[in-house]
Design an enzyme around this catalytic site. Structure first.
Site, short mmCIF file in Angstrom:
data_model
loop_
_atom_site.label_atom_id
_atom_site.label_comp_id
_atom_site.label_asym_id
_atom_site.label_seq_id
_atom_site.Cartn_x
_atom_site.Cartn_y
_atom_site.Cartn_z
N HIS A 95 -5.83 32.86 14.59
CA HIS A 95 -5.07 32.45 15.77
C HIS A 95 -4.79 33.67 16.64
O HIS A 95 -3.87 34.44 16.36
CB HIS A 95 -3.75 31.81 15.35
CG HIS A 95 -3.92 30.48 14.70
ND1 HIS A 95 -3.98 29.31 15.41
CD2 HIS A 95 -4.09 30.14 13.41
CE1 HIS A 95 -4.17 28.30 14.59
NE2 HIS A 95 -4.24 28.78 13.36
N GLU A 110 -3.36 33.79 19.39
CA GLU A 110 -2.02 33.67 19.99
C GLU A 110 -0.92 34.12 19.05
O GLU A 110 0.23 34.31 19.46
CB GLU A 110 -1.78 32.22 20.46
CG GLU A 110 -1.49 31.20 19.38
CD GLU A 110 -2.71 30.67 18.63
OE1 GLU A 110 -2.53 29.73 17.83
OE2 GLU A 110 -3.84 31.19 18.84
N CYS A 125 -9.47 28.21 15.54
CA CYS A 125 -9.16 27.61 14.24
C CYS A 125 -9.94 26.30 14.07
O CYS A 125 -11.16 26.32 14.04
CB CYS A 125 -7.65 27.41 14.08
SG CYS A 125 -7.16 27.02 12.38
#
Length: 197
Positions: A179, A181, A77
């Protein structure tokens, strides 16, 4: 294997830590230059504003350290945007690994698209071993108002307002705008691939 997450004044570090734990990897969160330099893999995450993040990095000479790293580095990001040369966000000079410029989304009023882009969007034209086993048009989770233009180091694209770089690669440096994650199975696979580089 030593995995380090670079700590600086930009959020989302805990979610990256938890995502790594889910795939059985442990990471150290640090801003200590010696520990960063000694790592096998480095993740450079970030959510926030480009100029204040760069000021923090410069004050600690972490911008120079990051630029000279030889091991695999993954910017996420804002972390990816800071690896570019310049961001339109407060006219910020960045670390300069990727030559692609970072610009603000400017949707045409007829597009009815909101800025920031928030939510799921697909990634396509996937290249390099970072995307090994990740199907074309997989979805990533995005939250951003600025984007990296398409260029020589683009290894994945996404369409929002216009096509842009959702991933970049040059040498030992990789960056993803979404992202991983928070991107379910595709994101998990990308993190695993990065650790196995």
């Amino acid at each position: 294997m030593k995995i380090v997450i670079i700590k600086y004044n930009a959020g989302n570090i805990r979610s990256v830590l938890f995502a790594l734990e889910r795939i059985g990897a442990e990471a150290l969160v640090t801003d200590e230059p010696e520990l960063i330099s000694a790592a096998d893999k480095i993740i450079f995450p970030g959510v926030g504003e480009a100029s204040s993040a760069m000021n923090y990095l410069r004050e600690r000479k972490l911008d120079l350290l990051i630029h000279d790293l030889q091991q695999p580095v993954l910017g996420v990001c804002l972390g990816m945007q800071l690896l570019c040369t310049h961001s339109e966000e407060n006219d910020t000079s960045c670390i300069g690994i990727f030559s692609e410029a970072v610009k603000k989304f400017k949707p045409d009023p007829q597009q009815k698209l909101k800025v920031p882009q928030m939510g799921w969007n697909n990634i396509y034209d996937l290249k390099t071993e970072l995307f090994e086993g990740v199907p074309e048009n997989s979805y990533g989770y995005f939250v951003h108002s600025y984007y990296a233009e398409l260029g020589n180091t683009t290894i994945a694209k996404t369409d929002y307002v216009q096509p842009y770089s959702s991933a970049l690669h040059r040498g030992n440096f990789y960056g993803v705008q979404f992202h991983p994650e928070k991107s379910a199975a595709a994101g998990e696979r990308i993190l695993k691939n990065f650790i196995q580089l």
